[in-house]
Design a protein around this motif. Structure first.
Motif, mmCIF file in Angstrom:
data_model
loop_
_atom_site.group_PDB
_atom_site.id
_atom_site.type_symbol
_atom_site.label_atom_id
_atom_site.label_comp_id
_atom_site.label_asym_id
_atom_site.label_seq_id
_atom_site.Cartn_x
_atom_site.Cartn_y
_atom_site.Cartn_z
ATOM 1 N N PRO A 1 0.839 -1.207 0.000
ATOM 2 C CA PRO A 1 0.000 0.000 0.000
ATOM 3 C C PRO A 1 0.870 1.251 0.000
ATOM 4 O O PRO A 1 1.947 1.252 0.573
ATOM 5 N N PRO A 2 0.403 2.299 -0.636
ATOM 6 C CA PRO A 2 1.170 3.545 -0.623
ATOM 7 C C PRO A 2 1.177 4.147 0.784
ATOM 8 O O PRO A 2 0.319 3.815 1.604
ATOM 9 N N THR A 3 2.139 4.987 1.039
ATOM 10 C CA THR A 3 2.206 5.582 2.371
ATOM 11 C C THR A 3 1.157 6.672 2.539
ATOM 12 O O THR A 3 0.888 7.133 3.632
ATOM 13 N N GLU A 4 0.587 7.110 1.447
ATOM 14 C CA GLU A 4 -0.395 8.193 1.508
ATOM 15 C C GLU A 4 -1.409 7.974 0.404
ATOM 16 O O GLU A 4 -1.031 7.633 -0.711
ATOM 17 N N THR A 5 -2.684 8.141 0.673
ATOM 18 C CA THR A 5 -3.679 8.009 -0.386
ATOM 19 C C THR A 5 -3.836 9.348 -1.081
ATOM 20 O O THR A 5 -3.371 10.390 -0.601
ATOM 21 N N PHE A 6 -4.564 9.316 -2.211
ATOM 22 C CA PHE A 6 -4.834 10.572 -2.915
ATOM 23 C C PHE A 6 -5.587 11.543 -2.007
ATOM 24 O O PHE A 6 -5.286 12.731 -1.936
ATOM 25 N N ARG A 7 -6.560 10.987 -1.288
ATOM 26 C CA ARG A 7 -7.370 11.856 -0.432
ATOM 27 C C ARG A 7 -6.507 12.502 0.654
ATOM 28 O O ARG A 7 -6.672 13.677 1.002
ATOM 29 N N GLN A 8 -5.566 11.711 1.183
ATOM 30 C CA GLN A 8 -4.679 12.257 2.210
ATOM 31 C C GLN A 8 -3.737 13.300 1.610
ATOM 32 O O GLN A 8 -3.463 14.336 2.207
ATOM 33 N N TRP A 9 -3.249 12.994 0.375
ATOM 34 C CA TRP A 9 -2.365 13.943 -0.292
ATOM 35 C C TRP A 9 -3.094 15.274 -0.525
ATOM 36 O O TRP A 9 -2.564 16.346 -0.327
ATOM 37 N N TRP A 10 -4.353 15.128 -0.929
ATOM 38 C CA TRP A 10 -5.157 16.326 -1.211
ATOM 39 C C TRP A 10 -5.318 17.129 0.071
ATOM 40 O O TRP A 10 -5.143 18.361 0.076
ATOM 41 N N ALA A 11 -5.601 16.438 1.151
ATOM 42 C CA ALA A 11 -5.797 17.127 2.423
ATOM 43 C C ALA A 11 -4.505 17.832 2.842
ATOM 44 O O ALA A 11 -4.517 18.939 3.357
ATOM 45 N N ARG A 12 -3.380 17.163 2.576
ATOM 46 C CA ARG A 12 -2.103 17.740 2.999
ATOM 47 C C ARG A 12 -1.758 18.975 2.163
ATOM 48 O O ARG A 12 -1.330 19.992 2.669
ATOM 49 N N THR A 13 -1.980 18.859 0.852
ATOM 50 C CA THR A 13 -1.540 19.953 -0.003
ATOM 51 C C THR A 13 -2.625 21.001 -0.196
ATOM 52 O O THR A 13 -2.339 22.123 -0.579
ATOM 53 N N HIS A 14 -3.890 20.611 0.016
ATOM 54 C CA HIS A 14 -4.959 21.572 -0.198
ATOM 55 C C HIS A 14 -5.758 21.813 1.061
ATOM 56 O O HIS A 14 -6.649 22.651 1.091
ATOM 57 N N GLY A 15 -5.501 21.022 2.064
ATOM 58 C CA GLY A 15 -6.136 21.231 3.359
ATOM 59 C C GLY A 15 -7.611 20.949 3.360
ATOM 60 O O GLY A 15 -8.359 21.457 4.171
ATOM 61 N N ASP A 16 -8.102 20.155 2.425
ATOM 62 C CA ASP A 16 -9.522 19.859 2.380
ATOM 63 C C ASP A 16 -9.694 18.364 2.223
ATOM 64 O O ASP A 16 -9.832 17.841 1.135
ATOM 65 N N ALA A 17 -9.629 17.677 3.318
ATOM 66 C CA ALA A 17 -9.672 16.227 3.262
ATOM 67 C C ALA A 17 -10.991 15.710 2.725
ATOM 68 O O ALA A 17 -11.081 14.607 2.227
ATOM 69 N N GLU A 18 -12.047 16.521 2.825
ATOM 70 C CA GLU A 18 -13.351 16.103 2.304
ATOM 71 C C GLU A 18 -13.282 15.950 0.789
ATOM 72 O O GLU A 18 -13.991 15.143 0.214
ATOM 73 N N GLY A 19 -12.397 16.781 0.153
ATOM 74 C CA GLY A 19 -12.300 16.721 -1.295
ATOM 75 C C GLY A 19 -13.636 17.027 -1.934
ATOM 76 O O GLY A 19 -13.942 16.568 -3.021
ATOM 77 N N ASP A 20 -14.436 17.774 -1.276
ATOM 78 C CA ASP A 20 -15.790 18.039 -1.743
ATOM 79 C C ASP A 20 -15.752 18.857 -3.020
ATOM 80 O O ASP A 20 -15.110 19.907 -3.069
ATOM 81 N N ARG A 21 -16.428 18.364 -4.052
ATOM 82 C CA ARG A 21 -16.313 19.012 -5.347
ATOM 83 C C ARG A 21 -16.794 20.465 -5.286
ATOM 84 O O ARG A 21 -16.207 21.340 -5.885
ATOM 85 N N ASP A 22 -17.858 20.693 -4.529
ATOM 86 C CA ASP A 22 -18.417 22.045 -4.454
ATOM 87 C C ASP A 22 -17.425 23.028 -3.848
ATOM 88 O O ASP A 22 -17.408 24.191 -4.163
ATOM 89 N N ASP A 23 -16.624 22.514 -2.943
ATOM 90 C CA ASP A 23 -15.707 23.384 -2.223
ATOM 91 C C ASP A 23 -14.380 23.551 -2.944
ATOM 92 O O ASP A 23 -13.588 24.407 -2.594
ATOM 93 N N ALA A 24 -14.146 22.648 -3.911
ATOM 94 C CA ALA A 24 -12.823 22.611 -4.511
ATOM 95 C C ALA A 24 -12.420 23.966 -5.088
ATOM 96 O O ALA A 24 -11.280 24.402 -4.939
ATOM 97 N N GLY A 25 -13.376 24.645 -5.709
ATOM 98 C CA GLY A 25 -13.085 25.898 -6.375
ATOM 99 C C GLY A 25 -12.532 26.958 -5.406
ATOM 100 O O GLY A 25 -11.610 27.691 -5.736
ATOM 101 N N ASP A 26 -13.084 27.002 -4.206
ATOM 102 C CA ASP A 26 -12.581 28.013 -3.288
ATOM 103 C C ASP A 26 -11.904 27.374 -2.089
ATOM 104 O O ASP A 26 -11.984 27.856 -0.975
#
Lengths: 215, 525
Positions: free
Chosen positions: B469-494
Motif C-alpha cells: 500500500p502507498p504511504t499516503e492516499t490521494f485523499r490524504q495527499w489532497w488534504a495535505r496539499t490543499h487542506g480539504d480532506a473532504e475533497g468536496d467538489r463544491d468546495d474545490a473551487g474556493d
C-alpha cells in the motif's frame, strides 16, 4: 446396452434441441485463395515450393529425363526406385549415368520390405495434382507413383508434375481427388517445428524433395 | 435418460492444485518463461503472416465453424454414416464410452497380434485416455515418434502444449535429454551431438528408424474423420505419421467422436484453416488420408475406436457444445498472455491454454479444485477468440463457466463476500477514509517489502503479489496539499479560502486508528 447403442442414445438426447435435419445446411462454401503478386498459377507454385527449400525446375517434356538425372546425381543417389507405372523415359538418363534402377520387387519375389526400402537412396514418381497457393503435391498412389511406402522410406523424392496438374488452391485440389484412394499431401521435405517452434528440414520422410514441372 | 457422465480425471492429474497455485510455481521458473516467450513470439509472427495471405480468412472461419456445427448438431447420424463407410471399406469400428473402455480395446487388439511394442503418432485423444500407461501395464511398450513427444517421453516429462508438447524445453535441454536417455531404449544419440536443431532432428531420425522398420502395430489419432467417405486424416510435419500409418500390418486409430466432418468437401476448408493457424505455414509438410484398407498398400488390418469420454456431456450443453468444434490447432495458446507466462502444466490436463480452460471443466465437470479454477485462468482479453479458426467464443464460455462455479458455491464465494464488504466501505466516505488510513499505515510499516499473501484472501493472493500500500492516499495527499480532506467538489473551487477555516476540519470518527496517521501537511491543523 452395447457401448455403441449407449453412446448413440446419449448423443440423441444431447442433440434433442436441434430442429434441422442432417445435410440441410447451405452447400459447403468454397473460399478461393488468390494468386497474390504472382503472374500466374504455375509461377506461384514454383515460388511456394521453393519457399519450403525444395528444389523446383521447369522444363519441356523432352528434358524430363535430364532434369531427373541431374537431381539424382546432385543428391549423390546410387539406387533409384521406379514405380511400376512410371514413364520409363523419365529415368533412362539416370540409368545411362550409371544409377541402379530398382522395381518394387524384393529378394523373395514379393514387394520390397521396409528394410529393403531403407537401403534405396531415391524414388522417382508422377503426381495426381499440385496446389499453387500452398506449394503442395498430392499423390494418390496410382501405379505411376507406387504404394505409399515407396515415397516414404528412401531419403530423396523426385516428383514430376505436369503443368496442367497444377491448380490454384486447396478446394480445387480436393474437388479432383478420389477419396477411396490413399492420399498423401506433400509440402516440401520432411520438417519439424518442435524445437523452439522454428522449422527445421529433415526428419523421417525424404529429406530431399525435387520437383520437376513439365510444360 | 440421465445426464451423460463426465470424463474421469486421469490418474496423472488427480489431486492437481488450482491453476492459480500451480501457475505460481511455473512463474518462478525463469528458464521456462524465457523458452515460452521465445517460442510463442516466433509462432505468433508466423501465424499472422500466413493468415494475412488469405483474403477470405473470415469467410473460411465461418465455413469451418459451419462444417463442425453441422457435424455436431447431427452427430449420431454422421457417426453412423462414418461407421457404415468404414465398415464397407474393410475397417473394424469399435465404440468406447470412456477411457478405460478405449484402452481395453487397444490393449486387446495389440495382444491379439502378439506384439510387445507399438509405434505411436502424436494424438491428443490417446494422451487424454493415457493409453501409453495402459499399454505399459499390459507389458506393451508404446514408442512416441513425434519429435516433441519423444522429448517428453524420454525426459519423463509431461506435455505442455497441444502442438508442440516440449515447447517448454529449449535446444540445450533437448540435447541433454537425448544424450542421456536415448541409449536406454534403443539407438543411442551420436557421441558428438550438439544442440543445433538439425543435429537433434537427425538424432531422432536415427533413433526411431529401427522402430518404424520393425513395428507391426501402430496407434494413431485422427485430425478429421469424414462421414460420407469413411476417410481418416492425419496432419503432420515430420513423416513419423506416414511411417506409422504406412509400414505396420495393423493400424489402430483412436478418434474422439467430435472429429467427424460431414463431407469430403469440408476437408478443403479445414486444410485451409489448420496449418496456417497451427504452425503458421501455408501447408504442413505431410497430410495422410486413408479410407479403410487398400489392398497391397499400407496396413491390411485397420481398426477405428470411436471415443466418447465426456464428449456427449459437452454436446448436451447447448452453449458449451461449440467448444467441441476445436481442431486442436493451438492458436489460442500461442496468443494467450496467461499461457505465455505460465506454460501448459498448470492447467492440469493434456488440454492447456484457453481452450483447455473451457474444455476441461466441460468434459470433467467442476468437482475438483483445478477444474473449478480454470475458468479464471484468463484475463478475458479475447485474443483467443480472434485467433480461433473455428470461431469458438472462448471468453464468453469462460464467463459462463465462472457463473456456474460461483452458483455451485451457493453464492457464498469469497468474491461475493468481498464485493459486499467493498460496497459497504465505498458507501460512506468516512468508512473509506478509515480503511485507507489503515492501509497506508500498513504501507509505511512494510516499506518496500512485497506482500506474498494475505490471511483471508488466500484465493486472490495465491498467484498474485499484493501491491504494497502507498504511504499516503490521494485523499490524504489532497488534504495535505490543499487542506480539504473532504475533497468536496463544491468546495474545490474556493478551497484556498476555506483552507484555514477551523469549522471545515474533516471529521475523524475513528481517531483511534487515525491517531497513528497524523496529518503531516504544513497547512493542516
Amino acid at each position: 446396452m452395447s457401448s455403441r447403442e449407449e453412446i448413440l442414445a446419449r448423443l440423441r438426447v444431447a442433440t434433442g434441441d436441434v430442429t434441422s435435419q442432417p445435410g440441410e445446411r447451405d452447400p459447403v462454401p468454397v473460399v478461393a485463395e488468390t494468386a497474390g503478386a504472382a503472374p500466374d498459377t504455375l509461377e506461384l507454385f514454383v515460388t511456394t515450393v521453393t519457399d519450403y527449400r525444395a528444389s523446383v525446375v521447369r522444363c519441356t517434356p523432352e528434358q524430363v529425363g535430364a532434369e531427373v538425372a541431374a537431381a539424382l546425381v546432385r543428391a549423390r543417389a546410387h539406387t533409384v526406385l521406379v514405380p511400376p507405372g512410371l514413364d520409363t523415359s523419365w529415368v533412362a538418363r539416370a540409368r545411362d549415368a550409371g544409377l541402379r534402377l530398382r522395381a518394387d520387387e524384393g529378394e523373395d519375389g514379393g514387394p520390397l520390405t521396409a528394410q529393403e526400402l531403407d537401403g534405396i537412396d531415391a524414388v522417382v514418381t508422377a503426381a495426381r495434382v499440385a496446389v499453387a497457393t500452398t506449394g503442395t503435391i498430392v499423390l494418390d498412389h496410382a501405379p505411376d507413383q507406387g504404394r505409399r511406402a515407396l515415397t516414404l522410406v528412401p531419403d530423396q523424392h523426385v516428383c514430376v508434375v505436369r503443368a496442367d496438374q497444377v491448380v490454384l488452391d486447396v478446394p480445387d485440389a480436393v474437388a479432383l481427388l478420389d477419396p477411396t484412394r490413399p492420399l498423401t499431401w506433400v509440402s516440401g521435405p520432411s520438417a519439424t517445428s518442435d524445437i523452439e517452434l522454428d522449422r527445421v528440414e529433415g526428419v523421417h520422410g525424404p529429406r530431399t524433395l525435387d520437383v520437376v514441372v513439365v510444360g | 435418460m440421465s445426464d451423460p457422465p463426465v470424463q474421469d480425471t486421469s490418474p496423472t492429474f488427480l489431486g492437481m492444485p488450482s491453476f492459480q497455485r500451480a501457475a505460481k510455481v511455473a512463474l518462478a521458473d525463469t528458464q521456462q518463461r524465457r523458452n515460452l516467450a521465445h517460442a510463442t513470439a516466433t509462432i505468433r509472427a508466423k501465424r499472422a503472416a500466413a493468415v494475412a495471405e488469405v483474403e477470405g480468412w473470415e469467410e473460411l472461419r465461418l465455413a469451418g465453424a459451419g462444417a463442425k456445427d453441422e457435424a455436431l448438431h447431427h452427430l449420431p447420424d454422421y457417426l453412423e454414416q462414418l461407421e457404415a463407410a468404414l465398415t464397407a471399406r474393410g475397417a473394424t469400428v469399435h465404440w468406447a464410452r470412456d477411457a478405460a473402455e478405449a484402452n481395453r480395446v487397444v490393449v486387446d487388439l495389440a495382444r491379439a497380434k502378439g506384439t510387445d511394442e507399438v509405434v505411436k503418432v502424436k494424438s491428443m485423444a490417446t494422451q487424454e485416455i493415457e493409453l501409453n500407461e495402459a499399454l505399459e501395464e499390459a507389458g506393451i511398450a508404446a514408442w512416441e515418434t513425434d519429435l516433441a513427444e519423444l522429448i517428453v517421453q524420454l525426459g519423463e516429462d509431461r506435455p505442455s502444449h497441444i502442438l508442440v508438447p516440449a515447447i517448454h524445453r529449449n535446444r540445450a535441454e533437448i540435447r541433454e535429454i537425448f544424450a542421456r536417455r536415448m541409449g536406454a531404449v534403443g539407438r543411442a544419440a551420436p557421441a558428438d551431438l550438439t544442440d543445433e536443431p538439425a543435429r537433434l532432428a537427425e538424432a531422432a531420425r536415427l533413433h526411431l528408424r529401427e522402430k518404424f522398420l520393425r513395428a507391426r502395430v501402430a496407434v494413431s489419432g485422427a485430425n478429421f474423420a469424414v462421414a460420407d467417405t469413411g476417410t481418416l486424416v492425419v496432419v503432420e510435419s515430420e513423416g513419423n505419421g506416414r511411417m506409422c500409418l504406412t509400414l505396420p500390418e495393423t493400424l489402430i486409430t483412436v478418434v474422439g467422436i467430435e472429429k467427424v466432418l460431414p463431407t469430403f468437401a469440408d476437408l478443403a476448408t479445414m486444410l485451409q484453416l489448420l496449418p496456417r493457424s497451427s504452425t503458421g505455414e501455408r501447408m504442413n509438410p505431410y497430410t495422410s488420408m486413408w479410407t479403410g484398407v487398400t489392398p497391397g498398400d499400407g496396413p491390411q488390418e485397420v481398426h477405428v475406436v470411436l471415443l466418447d469420454n465426456g464428449r456427449s456431456r459437452v454436446l448436451a450443453d447447448e452453449a458449451g457444445r461449440e467448444a467441441l468444434r476445436c481442431i486442436r490447432c493451438s492458436a489460442c495458446l500461442n496468443v494467450c498472455p496467461v499461457y505465455e507466462r505460465t506454460g501448459g502444466h498448470a492447467y492440469g490436463s493434456v488440454y492447456p491454454g484457453p481452450i483447455g480452460a473451457v474444455l476441461n471443466p466441460l468434459l470433467r465437470g467442476t468437482a475438483t479444485e483445478v477444474d473449478r479454477s480454470l475458468p479464471y485462468a484468463s484475463s478475458l482479453c479475447g485474443a483467443c477468440f480472434d485467433a480461433c479458426p473455428v470461431r469458438i467464443d472462448i471468453p464468453a464460455l469462460l464467463v459462463r463457466l465462472r457463473t456456474q462455479v460461483v452458483d455451485e458455491a451457493s453464492g457464498r464465494s469469497a468474491e461475493a463476500a468481498s464485493m459486499k464488504a467493498a460496497a459497504w466501505m465505498f458507501g460512506d466516505h468516512r468508512r473509506l477514509e478509515a480503511a485507507q488510513r489503515a492501509a497506508t499505515l500498513g504501507g509505511r510499516l512494510l516499506g518496500d517489502r512485497t506482500i506474498r499473501s494475505l490471511p483471508g484472501l488466500g484465493a486472490w493472493t495465491q498467484a498474485r503479489d499484493v501491491p504494497t500500500p502507498p504511504t499516503e492516499t490521494f485523499r490524504q495527499w489532497w488534504a495535505r496539499t490543499h487542506g480539504d480532506a473532504e475533497g468536496d467538489r463544491d468546495d474545490a473551487g474556493d478551497a484556498e479560502g476555506d483552507r484555514h477555516d477551523p469549522g471545515d476540519q474533516p471529521v475523524e470518527p475513528e481517531q483511534d486508528i487515525g491517531g497513528a496517521v497524523p496529518h503531516t501537511s504544513e497547512e493542516g491543523p
